[in-house]
Design a protein around this motif. Structure first.
Motif, PDB file in Angstrom:
ATOM      1  N   TYR A 103       0.835  -1.204   0.000  1.00  0.00           N
ATOM      2  CA  TYR A 103       0.000   0.000   0.000  1.00  0.00           C
ATOM      3  C   TYR A 103       0.872   1.256   0.000  1.00  0.00           C
ATOM      4  O   TYR A 103       0.698   2.152  -0.830  1.00  0.00           O
ATOM      5  N   GLU A 104       1.822   1.307   0.926  1.00  0.00           N
ATOM      6  CA  GLU A 104       2.654   2.506   1.070  1.00  0.00           C
ATOM      7  C   GLU A 104       3.613   2.717  -0.100  1.00  0.00           C
ATOM      8  O   GLU A 104       3.863   3.854  -0.501  1.00  0.00           O
ATOM      9  N   ASN A 105       4.152   1.646  -0.661  1.00  0.00           N
ATOM     10  CA  ASN A 105       5.180   1.769  -1.699  1.00  0.00           C
ATOM     11  C   ASN A 105       4.649   1.700  -3.130  1.00  0.00           C
ATOM     12  O   ASN A 105       5.388   2.014  -4.063  1.00  0.00           O
ATOM     13  N   PHE A 106       3.392   1.301  -3.292  1.00  0.00           N
ATOM     14  CA  PHE A 106       2.857   1.174  -4.644  1.00  0.00           C
ATOM     15  C   PHE A 106       1.489   1.843  -4.772  1.00  0.00           C
ATOM     16  O   PHE A 106       1.277   2.685  -5.638  1.00  0.00           O
ATOM     17  N   PHE A 107       0.566   1.514  -3.886  1.00  0.00           N
ATOM     18  CA  PHE A 107      -0.803   2.005  -4.008  1.00  0.00           C
ATOM     19  C   PHE A 107      -0.949   3.496  -3.728  1.00  0.00           C
ATOM     20  O   PHE A 107      -1.954   4.092  -4.102  1.00  0.00           O
ATOM     21  N   LEU A 108       0.012   4.115  -3.090  1.00  0.00           N
ATOM     22  CA  LEU A 108      -0.060   5.557  -2.846  1.00  0.00           C
ATOM     23  C   LEU A 108       0.477   6.387  -4.011  1.00  0.00           C
ATOM     24  O   LEU A 108       0.396   7.613  -3.973  1.00  0.00           O
ATOM     25  N   GLN A 109       0.987   5.733  -5.040  1.00  0.00           N
ATOM     26  CA  GLN A 109       1.418   6.467  -6.227  1.00  0.00           C
ATOM     27  C   GLN A 109       0.186   7.106  -6.880  1.00  0.00           C
ATOM     28  O   GLN A 109      -0.901   6.517  -6.895  1.00  0.00           O
ATOM     29  N   VAL A 110       0.349   8.291  -7.404  1.00  0.00           N
ATOM     30  CA  VAL A 110      -0.776   9.052  -7.961  1.00  0.00           C
ATOM     31  C   VAL A 110      -1.520   8.264  -9.032  1.00  0.00           C
ATOM     32  O   VAL A 110      -2.760   8.194  -9.021  1.00  0.00           O
ATOM     33  N   ALA A 111      -0.805   7.642  -9.948  1.00  0.00           N
ATOM     34  CA  ALA A 111      -1.460   6.894 -11.028  1.00  0.00           C
ATOM     35  C   ALA A 111      -2.236   5.693 -10.487  1.00  0.00           C
ATOM     36  O   ALA A 111      -3.350   5.405 -10.957  1.00  0.00           O
ATOM     37  N   ILE A 112      -1.680   5.021  -9.494  1.00  0.00           N
ATOM     38  CA  ILE A 112      -2.355   3.850  -8.921  1.00  0.00           C
ATOM     39  C   ILE A 112      -3.593   4.301  -8.143  1.00  0.00           C
ATOM     40  O   ILE A 112      -4.649   3.665  -8.213  1.00  0.00           O
ATOM     41  N   GLN A 113      -3.486   5.425  -7.429  1.00  0.00           N
ATOM     42  CA  GLN A 113      -4.641   5.984  -6.720  1.00  0.00           C
ATOM     43  C   GLN A 113      -5.776   6.283  -7.705  1.00  0.00           C
ATOM     44  O   GLN A 113      -6.937   6.008  -7.411  1.00  0.00           O
ATOM     45  N   LEU A 114      -5.444   6.846  -8.865  1.00  0.00           N
ATOM     46  CA  LEU A 114      -6.447   7.130  -9.885  1.00  0.00           C
ATOM     47  C   LEU A 114      -7.140   5.841 -10.328  1.00  0.00           C
ATOM     48  O   LEU A 114      -8.368   5.780 -10.414  1.00  0.00           O
ATOM     49  N   ILE A 115      -6.355   4.817 -10.604  1.00  0.00           N
ATOM     50  CA  ILE A 115      -6.913   3.529 -11.050  1.00  0.00           C
ATOM     51  C   ILE A 115      -7.835   2.941  -9.980  1.00  0.00           C
ATOM     52  O   ILE A 115      -8.950   2.500 -10.274  1.00  0.00           O
ATOM     53  N   VAL A 116      -7.390   2.955  -8.742  1.00  0.00           N
ATOM     54  CA  VAL A 116      -8.178   2.407  -7.635  1.00  0.00           C
ATOM     55  C   VAL A 116      -9.477   3.192  -7.461  1.00  0.00           C
ATOM     56  O   VAL A 116     -10.557   2.611  -7.308  1.00  0.00           O
ATOM     57  N   GLN A 117      -9.385   4.520  -7.503  1.00  0.00           N
ATOM     58  CA  GLN A 117     -10.578   5.349  -7.326  1.00  0.00           C
ATOM     59  C   GLN A 117     -11.557   5.198  -8.485  1.00  0.00           C
ATOM     60  O   GLN A 117     -12.761   5.065  -8.268  1.00  0.00           O
ATOM     61  N   GLN A 118     -11.053   5.223  -9.710  1.00  0.00           N
ATOM     62  CA  GLN A 118     -11.930   5.110 -10.878  1.00  0.00           C
ATOM     63  C   GLN A 118     -12.658   3.770 -10.924  1.00  0.00           C
ATOM     64  O   GLN A 118     -13.778   3.685 -11.413  1.00  0.00           O
ATOM     65  N   ASN A 119     -12.008   2.732 -10.420  1.00  0.00           N
ATOM     66  CA  ASN A 119     -12.608   1.397 -10.425  1.00  0.00           C
ATOM     67  C   ASN A 119     -13.274   1.046  -9.099  1.00  0.00           C
ATOM     68  O   ASN A 119     -13.739  -0.078  -8.926  1.00  0.00           O
ATOM     69  N   GLN A 120     -13.333   2.010  -8.190  1.00  0.00           N
ATOM     70  CA  GLN A 120     -14.009   1.866  -6.904  1.00  0.00           C
ATOM     71  C   GLN A 120     -13.590   0.584  -6.178  1.00  0.00           C
ATOM     72  O   GLN A 120     -14.412  -0.216  -5.756  1.00  0.00           O
ATOM     73  N   VAL A 121     -12.273   0.425  -6.048  1.00  0.00           N
ATOM     74  CA  VAL A 121     -11.721  -0.753  -5.387  1.00  0.00           C
ATOM     75  C   VAL A 121     -11.647  -0.485  -3.881  1.00  0.00           C
ATOM     76  O   VAL A 121     -11.016   0.472  -3.448  1.00  0.00           O
ATOM     77  N   ALA A 122     -12.313  -1.331  -3.111  1.00  0.00           N
ATOM     78  CA  ALA A 122     -12.253  -1.244  -1.655  1.00  0.00           C
ATOM     79  C   ALA A 122     -11.050  -2.069  -1.189  1.00  0.00           C
ATOM     80  O   ALA A 122     -10.829  -3.190  -1.665  1.00  0.00           O
ATOM     81  N   LEU A 123     -10.274  -1.497  -0.274  1.00  0.00           N
ATOM     82  CA  LEU A 123      -9.035  -2.139   0.175  1.00  0.00           C
ATOM     83  C   LEU A 123      -9.063  -2.468   1.663  1.00  0.00           C
ATOM     84  O   LEU A 123      -9.623  -1.712   2.461  1.00  0.00           O
ATOM     85  N   ILE A 124      -8.415  -3.571   1.997  1.00  0.00           N
ATOM     86  CA  ILE A 124      -8.068  -3.886   3.380  1.00  0.00           C
ATOM     87  C   ILE A 124      -6.550  -3.899   3.411  1.00  0.00           C
ATOM     88  O   ILE A 124      -5.917  -4.674   2.687  1.00  0.00           O
TER      89      ILE A 124
END
Length: 138
Positions: A103-124
């Motif tokens: 999460y900290e080293n990959f999912f917080l990247q701006v492009a990955i955040q966009l992908i996660v938000q646009q696809n409404q991915v819920a994370l644990i």
């Protein structure tokens, strides 16, 4: 049956520590001619609301050669599961479980955040060493 992810038991333990009951390991998703297997089904009673929360969890370690390839695979599974569950069990929420490090080293990247938000991915997000959930992100 699909192989269990490297962090399967860690995520399972973390959910139990949070008060979840594991209801299926794996959780079978059936729709028409398809039969798929998400990693976990879990439930818990919300006393204040007097209802049962039910979730499906797909666990991903992101330890392959390419984090982007791992994301593509995880996102594809997530969207397929969410789509089928919207018809078969619409009250279920689908989550993608990942390690805190990923999460900290990959999912917080701006492009990955966009992908996660646009696809409404819920994370644990799980601290692997402590076997604890550190964040629920919906």
């Amino acid at each position: 049956m699909p192989a269990k992810d490297v962090y399967h038991n860690v995520v399972k333990t973390a959910l139990v520590k949070e008060g979840w009951t594991i209801t299926a390991d794996p959780y079978t998703i059936k729709y028409e001619e398809l039969q798929l297997f998400a990693d976990l089904g879990a439930g818990r009673t919300v006393i204040a609301q007097r209802n049962q929360q039910e979730i499906i969890v797909e666990i991903k370690s992101f330890i392959g050669r390419s984090l982007i390839r791992d994301l593509e695979n995880a996102l594809g599974q997530y969207i397929i599961y969410r789509t089928l569950l919207s018809v078969t069990n619409p009250s279920y929420q689908v989550y993608l479980a990942i390690s805190q490090d990923v999460y900290e080293n990959f999912f917080l990247q701006v492009a990955i955040q966009l992908i996660v938000q646009q696809n409404q991915v819920a994370l644990i997000v799980v601290n692997i060493e402590a076997e604890e959930v550190t964040q629920w992100i919906s």
